[in-house]
Design a protein around this motif. Sequence first.
Motif, PDB file in Angstrom:
ATOM      1  N   GLU A 116       0.684  -1.303   0.090  1.00 55.83           N
ATOM      2  CA  GLU A 116      -0.002  -0.047   0.001  1.00 55.83           C
ATOM      3  C   GLU A 116       0.883   1.404   0.139  1.00 55.83           C
ATOM      4  N   HIS A 117       1.877   1.033   0.195  1.00 57.92           N
ATOM      5  CA  HIS A 117       3.093   2.117   0.433  1.00 57.92           C
ATOM      6  C   HIS A 117       4.550   1.795   0.179  1.00 57.92           C
ATOM      7  N   PRO A 118       5.138   2.459  -0.558  1.00 57.92           N
ATOM      8  CA  PRO A 118       6.614   1.916  -0.800  1.00 57.92           C
ATOM      9  C   PRO A 118       7.421   1.963   0.603  1.00 57.92           C
ATOM     10  N   VAL A 119       8.217   1.107   0.729  1.00 57.40           N
ATOM     11  CA  VAL A 119       9.148   1.071   1.771  1.00 57.40           C
ATOM     12  C   VAL A 119      10.671   1.408   1.163  1.00 57.40           C
ATOM     13  N   LYS A 120      11.320   2.362   1.663  1.00 58.10           N
ATOM     14  CA  LYS A 120      12.392   3.022   1.342  1.00 58.10           C
ATOM     15  C   LYS A 120      13.558   3.587   2.269  1.00 58.10           C
ATOM     16  N   VAL A 121      14.892   2.989   2.214  1.00 59.04           N
ATOM     17  CA  VAL A 121      15.725   3.784   3.098  1.00 59.04           C
ATOM     18  C   VAL A 121      16.737   4.293   2.072  1.00 59.04           C
ATOM     19  N   GLY A 122      16.946   5.514   1.947  1.00 59.52           N
ATOM     20  CA  GLY A 122      18.130   6.145   1.082  1.00 59.52           C
ATOM     21  C   GLY A 122      17.491   7.474   0.732  1.00 59.52           C
ATOM     22  N   ILE A 123      18.064   7.804  -0.412  1.00 54.32           N
ATOM     23  CA  ILE A 123      18.167   9.273  -1.095  1.00 54.32           C
ATOM     24  C   ILE A 123      17.895   9.175  -2.485  1.00 54.32           C
ATOM     25  N   SER A 124      17.125   9.944  -3.266  1.00 58.49           N
ATOM     26  CA  SER A 124      16.842  10.080  -4.640  1.00 58.49           C
ATOM     27  C   SER A 124      16.934  11.539  -5.027  1.00 58.49           C
ATOM     28  N   ASP A 125      17.310  11.517  -6.558  1.00 59.18           N
ATOM     29  CA  ASP A 125      16.836  12.833  -6.853  1.00 59.18           C
ATOM     30  C   ASP A 125      16.535  12.519  -8.614  1.00 59.18           C
ATOM     31  N   ALA A 126      15.762  13.805  -8.990  1.00 53.87           N
ATOM     32  CA  ALA A 126      15.353  13.813 -10.111  1.00 53.87           C
ATOM     33  C   ALA A 126      15.322  15.049 -10.949  1.00 53.87           C
ATOM     34  N   TYR A 127      15.332  15.034 -12.408  1.00 55.16           N
ATOM     35  CA  TYR A 127      14.946  16.315 -12.923  1.00 55.16           C
ATOM     36  C   TYR A 127      13.680  16.293 -13.548  1.00 55.16           C
ATOM     37  N   LEU A 128      13.135  17.525 -14.002  1.00 55.87           N
ATOM     38  CA  LEU A 128      11.899  17.407 -14.330  1.00 55.87           C
ATOM     39  C   LEU A 128      11.822  18.180 -15.780  1.00 55.87           C
ATOM     40  N   THR A 129      10.999  17.838 -16.772  1.00 49.07           N
ATOM     41  CA  THR A 129      10.993  18.111 -18.253  1.00 49.07           C
ATOM     42  C   THR A 129       9.313  18.710 -18.318  1.00 49.07           C
ATOM     43  N   ASP A 130       9.593  19.709 -19.140  1.00 49.91           N
ATOM     44  CA  ASP A 130       8.307  20.262 -19.075  1.00 49.91           C
ATOM     45  C   ASP A 130       7.894  20.517 -20.691  1.00 49.91           C
ATOM     46  N   LYS A 131       6.949  19.808 -21.170  1.00 54.01           N
ATOM     47  CA  LYS A 131       6.545  19.881 -22.477  1.00 54.01           C
ATOM     48  C   LYS A 131       5.198  19.971 -22.996  1.00 54.01           C
ATOM     49  N   PHE A 132       5.078  20.670 -24.276  1.00 51.37           N
ATOM     50  CA  PHE A 132       3.420  20.790 -24.742  1.00 51.37           C
ATOM     51  C   PHE A 132       3.401  19.391 -25.774  1.00 51.37           C
ATOM     52  N   HIS A 133       2.390  18.634 -25.204  1.00 47.73           N
ATOM     53  CA  HIS A 133       2.100  17.611 -26.161  1.00 47.73           C
ATOM     54  C   HIS A 133       0.732  17.679 -26.722  1.00 47.73           C
ATOM     55  N   TYR A 134       0.860  17.775 -28.081  1.00 49.51           N
ATOM     56  CA  TYR A 134      -0.778  18.059 -28.447  1.00 49.51           C
ATOM     57  C   TYR A 134      -1.511  19.120 -27.727  1.00 49.51           C
ATOM     58  N   HIS A 135      -1.022  20.134 -27.584  1.00 49.31           N
ATOM     59  CA  HIS A 135      -1.638  21.366 -26.765  1.00 49.31           C
ATOM     60  C   HIS A 135      -1.823  21.106 -25.486  1.00 49.31           C
ATOM     61  N   VAL A 136      -1.418  19.990 -25.054  1.00 54.37           N
ATOM     62  CA  VAL A 136      -1.433  19.956 -23.347  1.00 54.37           C
ATOM     63  C   VAL A 136       0.047  19.984 -22.760  1.00 54.37           C
ATOM     64  N   ARG A 137       0.080  20.548 -21.813  1.00 54.70           N
ATOM     65  CA  ARG A 137       1.309  20.753 -21.130  1.00 54.70           C
ATOM     66  C   ARG A 137       1.528  19.406 -20.224  1.00 54.70           C
ATOM     67  N   ARG A 138       2.667  18.960 -20.465  1.00 51.68           N
ATOM     68  CA  ARG A 138       2.973  17.715 -19.690  1.00 51.68           C
ATOM     69  C   ARG A 138       4.219  17.654 -19.003  1.00 51.68           C
ATOM     70  N   LYS A 139       4.210  17.530 -17.763  1.00 50.65           N
ATOM     71  CA  LYS A 139       5.532  17.566 -16.806  1.00 50.65           C
ATOM     72  C   LYS A 139       5.770  16.158 -16.733  1.00 50.65           C
ATOM     73  N   THR A 140       6.991  15.739 -16.636  1.00 54.92           N
ATOM     74  CA  THR A 140       7.663  14.502 -16.676  1.00 54.92           C
ATOM     75  C   THR A 140       8.897  14.417 -15.510  1.00 54.92           C
ATOM     76  N   ILE A 141       8.951  13.486 -14.591  1.00 55.27           N
ATOM     77  CA  ILE A 141       9.961  13.609 -13.833  1.00 55.27           C
ATOM     78  C   ILE A 141      10.682  12.458 -14.110  1.00 55.27           C
ATOM     79  N   TYR A 142      12.020  12.593 -14.119  1.00 62.54           N
ATOM     80  CA  TYR A 142      13.159  11.390 -14.672  1.00 62.54           C
ATOM     81  C   TYR A 142      14.225  11.354 -13.495  1.00 62.54           C
TER      82      TYR A 142
END
Length: 270
Positions: A116-142
């Motif tokens: 029901e919920h992730p179990v994690k011990v540690g750290i993580s980071d990501a970057y965000l991309t912001d694009k328009f796809h078929y006139h819809v703004r889409r944010k994706t986290i990598y």
Amino acid sequence: MTIKTKFPFPFYGHPVTNMTVATGGFIYMGDQVHNWLAATQYIAPLMGNFDTTLTNDSFVKMYDDGEKFTVFWENATLRQDVEKKFTFALTLYKNGDIIFAYKDIPLPVKDIIDSEHPVKVGISDAYLTDKFHYHVRRKTIYEYHRVSFKNYEITNNTILKLIALPTCLQYDSCQSCANHETGFKCLWCDQIQLCSSGTDRNKQDWILRHCDKSAISNETSCPATAHVDAPDGSGKIVYTTDTRQSPTHDTAIVTTGAVNSEPAAKAATA
């Protein structure tokens, strides 16, 4: 709960002051709040399905003295087992170091249910991309990096210490970036005045400004730098630009007040 620390914490080299402290045993370090904070951009001494409202003696406490920021999860209980109480903490130091401290861990981490919920011990980071796809703004986290200690033997009175290493982002000039002392391949992008490995939270800007094609790795390729001489009391300020291609310097003399009836601005070559 979103809080602002008294000092910028260098998370993967990025100065972070606004953090979201979750009852689920982690801190969310991202600046884009979304529905699934546990996915990435976290610091988690013990992420799990904790709920501090199930008992009267369960608390999340915080302390910030300007040099370190500490969060305590005291007597935290899992929703699927309110009989077992966990007490643990994390401390973020001004220099980027992180400490996970565990006082009471009544259940091995690997045995905590994560359906029901992730179990994690540690750290993580990501970057965000912001694009328009078929006139819809889409944010994706990598997610670009993760460190996990979930399979480590974490028991009562255990401490995990994460020591921060130098990153490219700490260098603020082309020369210092080219002469960096890190384990990364640091590159300088003059368009955005940034030293980076090309993979961090600035990824989208790095690509949009074509830094991946024009980045500088050698000091001899750095653009000219300017320095300002201190005023000598004459009312004139001298700005000297190092052209590198020429042994001479172009000097502009800017007069802040009338001096011997000379024009307000005068250009000369040394």
